[in-house]
Design a protein around this motif. Structure first.
Motif, mmCIF file in Angstrom:
data_model
loop_
_atom_site.group_PDB
_atom_site.id
_atom_site.type_symbol
_atom_site.label_atom_id
_atom_site.label_comp_id
_atom_site.label_asym_id
_atom_site.label_seq_id
_atom_site.Cartn_x
_atom_site.Cartn_y
_atom_site.Cartn_z
ATOM 1 N N LEU A 46 12.346 -12.246 48.608
ATOM 2 C CA LEU A 46 11.887 -12.779 47.324
ATOM 3 C C LEU A 46 12.987 -12.687 46.272
ATOM 4 O O LEU A 46 13.220 -13.631 45.503
ATOM 5 C CB LEU A 46 10.646 -12.024 46.863
ATOM 6 N N MET A 47 13.669 -11.554 46.216
ATOM 7 C CA MET A 47 14.759 -11.386 45.257
ATOM 8 C C MET A 47 15.882 -12.389 45.515
ATOM 9 O O MET A 47 16.443 -12.977 44.580
ATOM 10 C CB MET A 47 15.309 -9.968 45.338
ATOM 11 N N ALA A 48 16.200 -12.589 46.798
ATOM 12 C CA ALA A 48 17.287 -13.502 47.138
ATOM 13 C C ALA A 48 16.968 -14.929 46.698
ATOM 14 O O ALA A 48 17.836 -15.641 46.170
ATOM 15 C CB ALA A 48 17.551 -13.456 48.636
ATOM 16 N N VAL A 49 15.731 -15.363 46.903
ATOM 17 C CA VAL A 49 15.333 -16.708 46.473
ATOM 18 C C VAL A 49 15.315 -16.800 44.952
ATOM 19 O O VAL A 49 15.812 -17.766 44.364
ATOM 20 C CB VAL A 49 13.964 -17.079 47.066
ATOM 21 N N GLN A 50 14.753 -15.793 44.307
ATOM 22 C CA GLN A 50 14.672 -15.806 42.846
ATOM 23 C C GLN A 50 16.061 -15.844 42.207
ATOM 24 O O GLN A 50 16.247 -16.452 41.152
ATOM 25 C CB GLN A 50 13.916 -14.576 42.358
ATOM 26 N N ASN A 51 17.050 -15.218 42.855
ATOM 27 C CA ASN A 51 18.390 -15.131 42.277
ATOM 28 C C ASN A 51 19.315 -16.270 42.681
ATOM 29 O O ASN A 51 20.500 -16.261 42.325
ATOM 30 C CB ASN A 51 19.028 -13.793 42.683
ATOM 31 N N LEU A 52 18.799 -17.248 43.399
ATOM 32 C CA LEU A 52 19.627 -18.402 43.735
ATOM 33 C C LEU A 52 20.042 -19.152 42.470
ATOM 34 O O LEU A 52 19.287 -19.197 41.494
ATOM 35 C CB LEU A 52 18.865 -19.352 44.662
ATOM 36 N N PRO A 53 21.232 -19.740 42.463
ATOM 37 C CA PRO A 53 21.646 -20.526 41.295
ATOM 38 C C PRO A 53 20.645 -21.630 40.978
ATOM 39 O O PRO A 53 20.008 -22.188 41.874
ATOM 40 C CB PRO A 53 22.993 -21.115 41.741
ATOM 41 N N LYS A 54 20.500 -21.939 39.717
ATOM 42 C CA LYS A 54 19.510 -22.922 39.292
ATOM 43 C C LYS A 54 19.807 -24.318 39.833
ATOM 44 O O LYS A 54 18.891 -25.133 39.973
ATOM 45 C CB LYS A 54 19.433 -22.959 37.768
ATOM 46 N N ASN A 55 21.074 -24.588 40.126
ATOM 47 C CA ASN A 55 21.423 -25.930 40.609
ATOM 48 C C ASN A 55 21.158 -26.108 42.102
ATOM 49 O O ASN A 55 21.391 -27.173 42.660
ATOM 50 C CB ASN A 55 22.894 -26.236 40.317
ATOM 51 N N ILE A 56 20.657 -25.054 42.761
ATOM 52 C CA ILE A 56 20.320 -25.122 44.182
ATOM 53 C C ILE A 56 18.805 -25.118 44.320
ATOM 54 O O ILE A 56 18.134 -24.258 43.747
ATOM 55 C CB ILE A 56 20.915 -23.923 44.943
ATOM 56 N N PRO A 57 18.237 -26.089 45.045
ATOM 57 C CA PRO A 57 16.773 -26.085 45.242
ATOM 58 C C PRO A 57 16.311 -24.776 45.863
ATOM 59 O O PRO A 57 16.897 -24.298 46.835
ATOM 60 C CB PRO A 57 16.549 -27.273 46.192
#
Length: 313
Positions: free
Chosen positions: A183-194
């Protein structure tokens, strides 16, 4: 064995410092849904085995798996594995030495059955059974390394979904920790990446109350406002001549590959396990619900042709 070939050049050095080569199942490149499963142990994938099989075989999707630990604490359940592997695996010293290699091979074989594409082994220590995710996150695993690995895989994998296990109070602390980190890894993805939709999976029996879950205490990122599973795949979906086959068979095939873990085998041909159910985490966007529903609506369609034979009833 193929080498990883989809990671950008700038990421290769970091990725191979952190992660062993992925074990490959012989699955053709596909254009369907892309799913990353994030688990703590080799064999946790059994909780979504039928869903994975349906995605890879009928929807022509791609499913990759991250397994964080080597599973060496499973020595306690290896009584039957002693004879099969001709090793005294229930001796802790011997089990911890040999089970990582054994369980890697078992998982690769299980992955071939359900159609896994890449398996990423993070090789973290499987210390002991605990209900406390803090024990795992604070001292057991190399958390910075795990986070770097997950980020690299998510950035390059372009996944539509991430499957994890439900982090309920009664589940293994390793399972909770794996879900929290996903969950943390997905939440911390750059905003420009879906961002992929994160779903928590688990099995349930038809006709029995569903497991209620809202949030794991101390980890608001795990919140599920629905409180109950939103989507499910029915393993009783039947096919073949006279519709005598169903997806429980696939689960049994997958489970049998994990021969070092006797508790799994005890669940074969059980009356329960009719459904693989999925919870929708609040970190997902509201508009993602329609996409997830479309996936499970598609999974509910029987893709096998009706089998008939002239003169045979």
């Amino acid at each position: 064995m193929k080498k990883l070939n989809f990671i950008p050049v700038l990421a290769i050095a970091l990725f191979f410092l952190c992660t062993s080569n992925a074990s490959m199942a012989l699955t053709p490149k596909a254009a369907g849904p892309r799913v990353l499963v994030v688990d703590a142990h080799p064999d946790d994938e059994g909780s979504y085995a039928a869903t994975i099989y349906k995605i890879t075989h009928d929807l022509h999707g791609t499913v990759d798996l991250v397994v964080i630990t080597n599973g060496e604490a499973g020595y306690k359940y290896s009584t039957l594995g002693n004879d099969y592997y001709h090793l005294n695996l229930t001796d802790e010293k011997i089990g911890r030495k040999y089970l990582p290699g054994i369980r890697h091979k078992e998982l690769v074989n299980a992955g071939k059955i359900i159609g896994l594409h890449h398996i990423y082994f993070f090789n973290q220590r499987d210390n002991r059974y605990t209900l406390d995710p803090h024990e795992v996150l604070d001292s057991n695993w190399n958390i910075p390394q795990v986070k770097l690995q997950l980020n690299s895989i998510l950035v390059t994998g372009h996944y539509d979904y991430v499957f994890t296990l439900l982090p309920s109070d009664s589940t293994h602390g390793h399972h909770k920790a794996a879900t929290i980190l996903a969950l943390m890894a997905v939440q911390n993805l750059p905003k420009n990446i879906p961002h992929p939709i994160v779903l928590a999976g688990g099995t349930s029996d038809l006709g029995k109350p569903v497991r209620n879950f809202t949030v794991l205490d101390g980890f608001p990122i795990t919140r599920v406002s629905d409180g109950v599973p939103t989507y499910s795949f029915d393993l009783n979906q039947s096919f073949g001549f006279h519709h005598i086959l169903n997806y429980k068979i696939i689960v049994d095939w997958e489970v049998v590959e994990h021969k070092s873990q006797g508790t799994l085998q005890a669940g074969l041909n059980r009356a329960g396990g009719d459904l693989e159910q999925y919870y929708y985490f609040d970190i997902n966007p509201p508009e993602g619900r329609a996409k997830a529903k479309a996936l499970f609506d598609r999974l509910a369609i029987n893709d096998y042709p009706e089998l008939t034979y002239p003169g045979v009833k």
